[in-house]
Design a protein around this motif. Structure first.
Motif, short mmCIF file in Angstrom:
data_model
loop_
_atom_site.label_atom_id
_atom_site.label_comp_id
_atom_site.label_asym_id
_atom_site.label_seq_id
_atom_site.Cartn_x
_atom_site.Cartn_y
_atom_site.Cartn_z
N ASN A 34 122.87 39.38 40.29
CA ASN A 34 122.92 39.94 41.65
C ASN A 34 123.79 39.07 42.56
N LYS A 35 124.37 39.72 43.57
CA LYS A 35 125.22 38.95 44.49
C LYS A 35 124.38 37.98 45.30
N LYS A 36 123.16 38.46 45.68
CA LYS A 36 122.25 37.57 46.43
C LYS A 36 121.03 37.34 45.57
N ILE A 37 120.70 36.10 45.30
CA ILE A 37 119.49 35.81 44.54
C ILE A 37 118.28 36.34 45.32
N GLY A 38 117.39 37.03 44.64
CA GLY A 38 116.17 37.56 45.29
C GLY A 38 116.32 38.97 45.84
#
Ligand code: FAD
Length: 376
Positions: A34-38
């Protein structure tokens, strides 16, 4: 790129494994597709009050949304309060919690990459070469050891040819993060059973006075329409409909699978130069379907295993079987991770009792007493 250990997946299991191993001085890379973790979240974000003590991770206000002081079990109009620390906890924000854990891994020395998707894996003499798409650019990472922390749809174990000994006790889930609800001071996890939710349950986990994660999960083998079940739960389930009210907003819709099995057998968890953690290894409590804390604990146990394997210069499957002893010693709430498999044995009977209207109330009380021993 080269490293001692490549961790694929920066969820709670992968970050804790990467942190533990990097602290020993080994060279660790942690990648997340994912581009942003979480983000996106696929979770109701409930954790037990024991998590911080059990994992050694410090509480931080940034990711704590609401303190939860007990758990309420519903069977339509029947209600049971489960009290005691086991049934207390927090609703957290995984969009902040997961990056926080990855940051701890980074501070310990791991190199962390998001937007990095592992797409293939090839065996070489001293480990693995993993093909990773960093956005549009494909690179190869040569690793002496690979950890599959890639969640419920894990590919790493399959690519490495690990034994597939899953119990296949999957929940399929649909959840809304909702706002403008009548939560007020309500500080309980609400877990609701009924014949509409075969092999599972529905939930309301309050995040604030107006906000909650509201969802439903059922056995994947049942031919259930999750959208219809969630609509029924929100609009018709006794007492819950009052908590939800009529003016709600849906902020996010989330779906996902939960491998509610307890850990796979060891031959499904380890192979030469490879090991699985978290959902990839099915470290999930089979009745409540909690996976965050078991994932973190399996990550720590995996880290300890791999540090020892590097010290002994033996990264082969036979040595790595010590992973089983390591994770079995870890405590999840007040049960050992080992006991998750025992809970699995009771789970079908438990869901049967809590899914059928003709079963008398006293049997439900007895089974709650038997399983949880803390009913009031
Ligand atoms: C609807 C729902 C509600 C839930 N509610 C709760 C709850 O309230 N409490 C609780 O304790 N548990 C809950 N769970 C379970 C919990 O979310 C998981 O058990 C937990 O997140 C497992 O952590 P993990 O690190 O093993 O996997 P994940 O958190 O799934 O992380 C795996 C990561 O690997 C990444 N990844 C996958 N493939 C690749 C690849 N090829 N390359 C790079 N990265 C990759 C993914 O993007 C993901 O970020 C819920 C699950 C669902 C679906």
């Amino acid at each position: 790129m080269e490293c001692d250990v490549l961790v694929v997946g920066a969820g709670p299991s992968g970050s804790l494994a990467a942190k533990t191993i990097a602290e020993s001085g080994l060279n660790v890379i942690l990648i997340e597709r994912n581009k942003k973790i979480g983000t996106p979240v696929r979770c109701a974000e409930g954790i037990s009050a024991y998590l911080f003590k059990d994992t050694g991770i410090k509480k931080h206000n940034s990711f704590l949304c609401r303190k939860i002081k007990g758990t309420k079990i519903y069977f339509y109009n029947e209600q049971y309060i489960l009290s005691g620390k086991t049934w207390q906890g927090y609703v957290i924000d995984r969009k902040i919690f997961d990056p926080y854990l990855a940051k701890l891994a980074q501070k310990a020395g791991a190199k962390v990459f998001s937007n990095a998707n592992a797409v293939e894996m090839k065996r070489v003499k001293n480990g693995w070469i993993v093909g990773v798409n960093f956005g549009k650019i494909k690179k190869q990472i040569e690793a002496k050891f690979v950890i599959g922390a890639d969640g419920v749809e894990s590919k790493i174990g399959k690519w490495a040819g690990l034994e597939d000994n899953s119990n296949r006790g999957l929940f399929k889930c649909l959840e809304y993060e909702m706002d403008d609800l009548n939560i007020g001071k309500n500080d309980k996890f609400h877990i609701c059973f009924g014949q509409e939710f075969p092999g599972g349950y529905a939930w309301v986990f309050p995040k604030s006075k107006t906000r909650a994660n509201v969802g439903v999960g059922v056995n994947v083998k049942k031919n259930a329409n999750l959208k219809q079940l969630l609509d029924f739960f929100i609009n018709k389930y006794p007492n819950i409909n009052k908590m939800i009210g009529g003016n709600y907003k849906i902020l996010e819709t989330r779906g996902g699978l939960i491998p509610a099995n307890g850990p796979k057998k060891i031959d499904g968890l380890v192979g030469d130069n490879i090991l699985l953690v978290g959902d990839a290894g099915e470290f999930v409590e089979p009745i409540t379907a909690e996976g965050i804390e078991p994932a973190m604990l399996s990550g720590i146990a995996a880290g300890e295993t791999i540090i020892e394997a590097f010290r002994k210069k033996d990264l082969r499957k036979n040595f790595l079987k010590i992973y089983e002893q390591k994770y079995k010693k870890k405590h999840y709430s007040n049960v050992k991770l080992d006991e998750l498999n025992k809970i699995k044995i009771y789970s079908n009977l438990f869901f049967y009792i809590f899914n059928k209207k003709y079963i008398p109330k006293r049997i439900r009380k007895l089974s709650l007493n038997f399983l949880f021993n803390s009913i009031k």
